[in-house]
Design a protein around this motif. Structure first.
Motif, short mmCIF file in Angstrom:
data_model
loop_
_atom_site.label_atom_id
_atom_site.label_comp_id
_atom_site.label_asym_id
_atom_site.label_seq_id
_atom_site.Cartn_x
_atom_site.Cartn_y
_atom_site.Cartn_z
N GLY A 67 0.81 -1.21 0.00
CA GLY A 67 0.00 0.00 0.00
C GLY A 67 0.85 1.26 0.00
O GLY A 67 2.07 1.22 0.18
N GLU A 68 0.19 2.39 -0.18
CA GLU A 68 0.91 3.66 -0.27
C GLU A 68 1.11 4.33 1.08
O GLU A 68 2.13 4.98 1.30
N SER A 69 0.15 4.21 1.99
CA SER A 69 0.32 4.85 3.30
C SER A 69 1.19 3.96 4.19
O SER A 69 1.37 2.78 3.92
N LYS A 70 1.72 4.58 5.25
CA LYS A 70 2.58 3.84 6.17
C LYS A 70 1.76 2.80 6.93
O LYS A 70 0.63 3.06 7.34
N TRP A 71 2.33 1.60 7.13
CA TRP A 71 1.66 0.54 7.90
C TRP A 71 1.62 0.98 9.36
O TRP A 71 2.66 1.21 9.99
N ASN A 72 0.41 1.12 9.92
CA ASN A 72 0.29 1.55 11.32
C ASN A 72 -0.51 0.56 12.14
O ASN A 72 -1.00 0.89 13.21
N ALA A 73 -0.68 -0.65 11.65
CA ALA A 73 -1.37 -1.71 12.38
C ALA A 73 -0.35 -2.57 13.11
O ALA A 73 0.87 -2.46 12.87
N ALA A 74 -0.82 -3.41 14.01
CA ALA A 74 0.08 -4.29 14.78
C ALA A 74 0.89 -5.17 13.84
O ALA A 74 0.41 -5.59 12.79
N LYS A 75 2.13 -5.44 14.24
CA LYS A 75 3.00 -6.33 13.47
C LYS A 75 3.17 -7.68 14.15
O LYS A 75 3.70 -8.60 13.56
N ARG A 76 2.74 -7.77 15.40
CA ARG A 76 2.82 -9.04 16.14
C ARG A 76 1.81 -8.99 17.30
O ARG A 76 1.37 -7.94 17.71
N LEU A 77 1.49 -10.20 17.77
CA LEU A 77 0.62 -10.28 18.95
C LEU A 77 1.47 -9.99 20.18
O LEU A 77 2.59 -10.47 20.30
N SER A 78 0.97 -9.22 21.09
CA SER A 78 1.74 -8.90 22.30
C SER A 78 1.06 -9.47 23.52
O SER A 78 -0.09 -9.59 23.62
#
Length: 78
Positions: A67-78
């Motif tokens: 995608g074009e916008s910056k990834w701002n969702a979780a990258k891992r489960l915490s």
């Protein structure tokens, strides 16, 4: 895309997911995909009478975000 490589009695899965937009549920979806794959493997073991101490497959999931916008969702489960 699921690519399977067999080595001895082990079956490992390499999953590549292409994502074109930021999805806040992506980390949960990956967990669900991996859980379904493991449960499918366990059910197949029962049908084939494979000893249940057999190692579960290693599953490596890579999400390719294009995608074009910056990834701002979780990258891992915490």
């Amino acid at each position: 895309i699921i690519k399977r490589y067999e080595g001895g009695t082990y079956l490992d899965l390499f999953v590549i997911e292409s994502q074109s937009y930021v999805d806040q549920s992506m980390v949960a979806r990956v967990m669900e995909y991996e859980s379904v794959a493991r449960m499918r493997y366990i059910r197949q073991c029962f049908k084939k009478h494979v000893p249940m101490h057999t190692r579960l497959p290693m599953i490596l999931t890579v999400v390719l975000y294009v995608g074009e916008s910056k990834w701002n969702a979780a990258k891992r489960l915490s």
